[in-house]
Design a protein around this motif. Structure first.
Motif, PDB file in Angstrom:
ATOM      1  N   LEU A 233       0.852  -1.187   0.000  1.00  7.89           N
ATOM      2  CA  LEU A 233       0.000   0.000   0.000  1.00  7.89           C
ATOM      3  C   LEU A 233       0.885   1.233   0.000  1.00  7.89           C
ATOM      4  O   LEU A 233       1.919   1.262   0.660  1.00  7.89           O
ATOM      5  CB  LEU A 233      -0.892   0.010   1.242  1.00  7.89           C
ATOM      6  N   ILE A 234       0.453   2.235  -0.748  1.00 11.49           N
ATOM      7  CA  ILE A 234       1.136   3.526  -0.730  1.00 11.49           C
ATOM      8  C   ILE A 234       0.122   4.552  -0.232  1.00 11.49           C
ATOM      9  O   ILE A 234      -0.901   4.805  -0.866  1.00 11.49           O
ATOM     10  CB  ILE A 234       1.731   3.905  -2.103  1.00 11.49           C
ATOM     11  N   TYR A 235       0.390   5.071   0.962  1.00  9.77           N
ATOM     12  CA  TYR A 235      -0.493   6.047   1.594  1.00  9.77           C
ATOM     13  C   TYR A 235      -0.059   7.444   1.173  1.00  9.77           C
ATOM     14  O   TYR A 235       1.129   7.756   1.165  1.00  9.77           O
ATOM     15  CB  TYR A 235      -0.423   5.931   3.113  1.00  9.77           C
ATOM     16  N   SER A 236      -1.023   8.271   0.836  1.00  8.56           N
ATOM     17  CA  SER A 236      -0.750   9.658   0.462  1.00  8.56           C
ATOM     18  C   SER A 236      -1.952  10.514   0.851  1.00  8.56           C
ATOM     19  O   SER A 236      -3.031   9.991   1.113  1.00  8.56           O
ATOM     20  CB  SER A 236      -0.483   9.763  -1.046  1.00  8.56           C
ATOM     21  N   THR A 237      -1.734  11.840   0.873  1.00 13.10           N
ATOM     22  CA  THR A 237      -2.839  12.734   1.250  1.00 13.10           C
ATOM     23  C   THR A 237      -3.818  12.941   0.103  1.00 13.10           C
ATOM     24  O   THR A 237      -4.980  13.241   0.333  1.00 13.10           O
ATOM     25  CB  THR A 237      -2.304  14.103   1.710  1.00 13.10           C
ATOM     26  N   LEU A 238      -3.337  12.782  -1.117  1.00 14.90           N
ATOM     27  CA  LEU A 238      -4.168  12.923  -2.315  1.00 14.90           C
ATOM     28  C   LEU A 238      -3.992  11.696  -3.197  1.00 14.90           C
ATOM     29  O   LEU A 238      -2.979  10.998  -3.103  1.00 14.90           O
ATOM     30  CB  LEU A 238      -3.763  14.167  -3.115  1.00 14.90           C
ATOM     31  N   LYS A 239      -4.947  11.465  -4.093  1.00 18.69           N
ATOM     32  CA  LYS A 239      -4.833  10.355  -5.039  1.00 18.69           C
ATOM     33  C   LYS A 239      -3.621  10.605  -5.940  1.00 18.69           C
ATOM     34  O   LYS A 239      -3.480  11.679  -6.514  1.00 18.69           O
ATOM     35  CB  LYS A 239      -6.104  10.241  -5.871  1.00 18.69           C
ATOM     36  N   LEU A 240      -2.758   9.595  -6.041  1.00 19.24           N
ATOM     37  CA  LEU A 240      -1.563   9.726  -6.866  1.00 19.24           C
ATOM     38  C   LEU A 240      -1.855   9.327  -8.306  1.00 19.24           C
ATOM     39  O   LEU A 240      -2.624   8.397  -8.558  1.00 19.24           O
ATOM     40  CB  LEU A 240      -0.435   8.837  -6.314  1.00 19.24           C
ATOM     41  N   ASP A 241      -1.228  10.017  -9.232  1.00 18.00           N
ATOM     42  CA  ASP A 241      -1.317   9.686 -10.652  1.00 18.00           C
ATOM     43  C   ASP A 241      -0.645   8.333 -10.871  1.00 18.00           C
ATOM     44  O   ASP A 241       0.360   8.010 -10.233  1.00 18.00           O
ATOM     45  CB  ASP A 241      -0.619  10.788 -11.460  1.00 18.00           C
ATOM     46  N   GLN A 242      -1.159   7.530 -11.790  1.00 17.12           N
ATOM     47  CA  GLN A 242      -0.617   6.195 -12.033  1.00 17.12           C
ATOM     48  C   GLN A 242       0.851   6.239 -12.457  1.00 17.12           C
ATOM     49  O   GLN A 242       1.628   5.360 -12.086  1.00 17.12           O
ATOM     50  CB  GLN A 242      -1.448   5.437 -13.079  1.00 17.12           C
ATOM     51  N   THR A 243       1.273   7.284 -13.185  1.00 13.95           N
ATOM     52  CA  THR A 243       2.678   7.366 -13.589  1.00 13.95           C
ATOM     53  C   THR A 243       3.578   7.560 -12.368  1.00 13.95           C
ATOM     54  O   THR A 243       4.681   7.000 -12.319  1.00 13.95           O
ATOM     55  CB  THR A 243       2.917   8.503 -14.602  1.00 13.95           C
ATOM     56  N   VAL A 244       3.115   8.293 -11.366  1.00 13.09           N
ATOM     57  CA  VAL A 244       3.878   8.488 -10.128  1.00 13.09           C
ATOM     58  C   VAL A 244       3.965   7.153  -9.374  1.00 13.09           C
ATOM     59  O   VAL A 244       5.042   6.775  -8.897  1.00 13.09           O
ATOM     60  CB  VAL A 244       3.236   9.581  -9.240  1.00 13.09           C
ATOM     61  N   ILE A 245       2.844   6.452  -9.298  1.00 13.71           N
ATOM     62  CA  ILE A 245       2.838   5.149  -8.628  1.00 13.71           C
ATOM     63  C   ILE A 245       3.798   4.200  -9.334  1.00 13.71           C
ATOM     64  O   ILE A 245       4.570   3.486  -8.689  1.00 13.71           O
ATOM     65  CB  ILE A 245       1.413   4.563  -8.563  1.00 13.71           C
ATOM     66  N   ASP A 246       3.776   4.202 -10.672  1.00 12.28           N
ATOM     67  CA  ASP A 246       4.680   3.336 -11.446  1.00 12.28           C
ATOM     68  C   ASP A 246       6.140   3.642 -11.136  1.00 12.28           C
ATOM     69  O   ASP A 246       6.954   2.730 -10.984  1.00 12.28           O
ATOM     70  CB  ASP A 246       4.419   3.478 -12.946  1.00 12.28           C
ATOM     71  N   GLN A 247       6.473   4.930 -11.041  1.00 12.03           N
ATOM     72  CA  GLN A 247       7.853   5.321 -10.731  1.00 12.03           C
ATOM     73  C   GLN A 247       8.255   4.854  -9.328  1.00 12.03           C
ATOM     74  O   GLN A 247       9.363   4.348  -9.136  1.00 12.03           O
ATOM     75  CB  GLN A 247       8.019   6.841 -10.832  1.00 12.03           C
ATOM     76  N   ILE A 248       7.358   5.013  -8.380  1.00 18.81           N
ATOM     77  CA  ILE A 248       7.648   4.583  -7.006  1.00 18.81           C
ATOM     78  C   ILE A 248       7.773   3.061  -6.954  1.00 18.81           C
ATOM     79  O   ILE A 248       8.672   2.527  -6.297  1.00 18.81           O
ATOM     80  CB  ILE A 248       6.571   5.112  -6.030  1.00 18.81           C
ATOM     81  N   GLU A 249       6.896   2.358  -7.668  1.00 15.15           N
ATOM     82  CA  GLU A 249       6.976   0.897  -7.718  1.00 15.15           C
ATOM     83  C   GLU A 249       8.329   0.446  -8.255  1.00 15.15           C
ATOM     84  O   GLU A 249       8.927  -0.499  -7.729  1.00 15.15           O
ATOM     85  CB  GLU A 249       5.863   0.321  -8.609  1.00 15.15           C
TER      86      GLU A 249
ATOM     87  N   LYS B 225       9.690  -7.575  -7.761  1.00 19.76           N
ATOM     88  CA  LYS B 225       8.661  -6.736  -8.363  1.00 19.76           C
ATOM     89  C   LYS B 225       7.612  -6.415  -7.310  1.00 19.76           C
ATOM     90  O   LYS B 225       7.187  -7.282  -6.550  1.00 19.76           O
ATOM     91  CB  LYS B 225       8.028  -7.458  -9.555  1.00 19.76           C
ATOM     92  N   VAL B 226       7.226  -5.135  -7.270  1.00 21.14           N
ATOM     93  CA  VAL B 226       6.265  -4.661  -6.275  1.00 21.14           C
ATOM     94  C   VAL B 226       5.099  -3.991  -6.985  1.00 21.14           C
ATOM     95  O   VAL B 226       5.283  -3.272  -7.963  1.00 21.14           O
ATOM     96  CB  VAL B 226       6.938  -3.646  -5.308  1.00 21.14           C
ATOM     97  N   GLU B 227       3.889  -4.233  -6.483  1.00 25.66           N
ATOM     98  CA  GLU B 227       2.685  -3.571  -6.985  1.00 25.66           C
ATOM     99  C   GLU B 227       2.034  -2.854  -5.812  1.00 25.66           C
ATOM    100  O   GLU B 227       1.758  -3.462  -4.787  1.00 25.66           O
ATOM    101  CB  GLU B 227       1.731  -4.606  -7.582  1.00 25.66           C
ATOM    102  N   LEU B 228       1.807  -1.555  -5.977  1.00 25.75           N
ATOM    103  CA  LEU B 228       1.275  -0.735  -4.886  1.00 25.75           C
ATOM    104  C   LEU B 228      -0.141  -0.260  -5.184  1.00 25.75           C
ATOM    105  O   LEU B 228      -0.449   0.111  -6.308  1.00 25.75           O
ATOM    106  CB  LEU B 228       2.178   0.477  -4.648  1.00 25.75           C
ATOM    107  N   LYS B 229      -0.954  -0.253  -4.144  1.00 29.88           N
ATOM    108  CA  LYS B 229      -2.317   0.277  -4.234  1.00 29.88           C
ATOM    109  C   LYS B 229      -2.351   1.570  -3.430  1.00 29.88           C
ATOM    110  O   LYS B 229      -1.916   1.605  -2.283  1.00 29.88           O
ATOM    111  CB  LYS B 229      -3.305  -0.733  -3.662  1.00 29.88           C
ATOM    112  N   ASN B 230      -2.871   2.625  -4.036  1.00 29.24           N
ATOM    113  CA  ASN B 230      -2.915   3.934  -3.392  1.00 29.24           C
ATOM    114  C   ASN B 230      -4.080   4.014  -2.405  1.00 29.24           C
ATOM    115  O   ASN B 230      -5.219   3.680  -2.727  1.00 29.24           O
ATOM    116  CB  ASN B 230      -3.060   5.003  -4.472  1.00 29.24           C
ATOM    117  N   VAL B 231      -3.762   4.452  -1.170  1.00 28.45           N
ATOM    118  CA  VAL B 231      -4.754   4.654  -0.120  1.00 28.45           C
ATOM    119  C   VAL B 231      -4.618   6.099   0.360  1.00 28.45           C
ATOM    120  O   VAL B 231      -3.510   6.554   0.638  1.00 28.45           O
ATOM    121  CB  VAL B 231      -4.531   3.680   1.060  1.00 28.45           C
ATOM    122  N   ILE B 232      -5.727   6.797   0.446  1.00 29.98           N
ATOM    123  CA  ILE B 232      -5.710   8.196   0.878  1.00 29.98           C
ATOM    124  C   ILE B 232      -5.715   8.246   2.412  1.00 29.98           C
ATOM    125  O   ILE B 232      -6.552   7.625   3.058  1.00 29.98           O
ATOM    126  CB  ILE B 232      -6.941   8.962   0.325  1.00 29.98           C
ATOM    127  N   ASP B 233      -4.752   9.007   2.957  1.00 29.64           N
ATOM    128  CA  ASP B 233      -4.644   9.190   4.406  1.00 29.64           C
ATOM    129  C   ASP B 233      -4.277  10.647   4.689  1.00 29.64           C
ATOM    130  O   ASP B 233      -3.107  11.011   4.688  1.00 29.64           O
ATOM    131  CB  ASP B 233      -3.590   8.255   4.989  1.00 29.64           C
TER     132      ASP B 233
END
Length: 175
Positions: A108-124, A134-142
């Motif tokens: 899980l990747i927690y953030s204050t706002l919904k992250l763009d998929q390209t940002v998630i891909d870069q972090i992954e 290989k890691v797959e992250l799901k964005n959770v708003i916190d």
């Protein structure tokens, strides 16, 4: 106890494995999940008691042209059993089974706002190098994070949030 969504997800995964279509079906299911999440009204239509089952199946099949017929058939079965509210959970479970098979770690990747998929891909990509897997992250708003991100993969936490930084400064100051 295993959930109904998990059993449907496992059934679809078993069929994908049997037909050697894990990669293509996982891609299709991820796309469908994304579309369904953005168009929650569509799931409501598929579960509507105002339309007959035949009408709902016809809507589904006309909408999902190009998606493997067996994936559509599973959604038909879900609709027949009045479990339409579980479709996203079924997709999530299917994806988890596929990731286990392929050796992909989920997190899980927690953030204050919904992250763009390209940002998630870069972090992954960066976390995959750190994890050596290989890691797959799901964005959770916190919103409590204030800013930055926090990543949780199994029992490991990578915390780059402002909230964490403040807590660390507070500890240092209280020493």
């Amino acid at each position: 106890m295993e959930s109904v969504a998990s059993r449907y997800g496992l059934a679809l995964y078993s069929l994908a494995l049997e037909e050697n279509k894990i990669d293509s079906w996982q891609k299709d299911v991820k796309t469908l999940k994304s579309i369904f999440e953005e168009n929650t009204d569509f799931i409501m239509i598929l579960g509507s008691s105002f339309l007959s089952l035949e009408e709902r199946i016809e809507i589904l099949e006309k909408t999902l042209v190009g998606v493997d017929k067996k994936i559509v058939a599973l959604i038909d079965v879900i609709m027949e059993n009045n479990r339409t509210d579980l479709i996203l959970d079924v997709f999530e479970n299917f994806n988890s089974y596929c990731n286990q098979y392929r050796g992909v770690s989920e997190g899980l990747i927690y953030s204050t706002l919904k992250l763009d998929q390209t940002v998630i891909d870069q972090i992954e990509k960066k976390i995959s190098k750190i994890e050596n897997n290989k890691v797959e992250l799901k964005n959770v708003i916190d919103p409590s994070l204030i800013g930055g991100v926090k990543i949780v993969i199994k029992d490991r936490i990578y915390d780059g949030s402002i909230k964490h930084s403040i807590e660390m400064m507070k500890k240092d100051l209280l020493k």
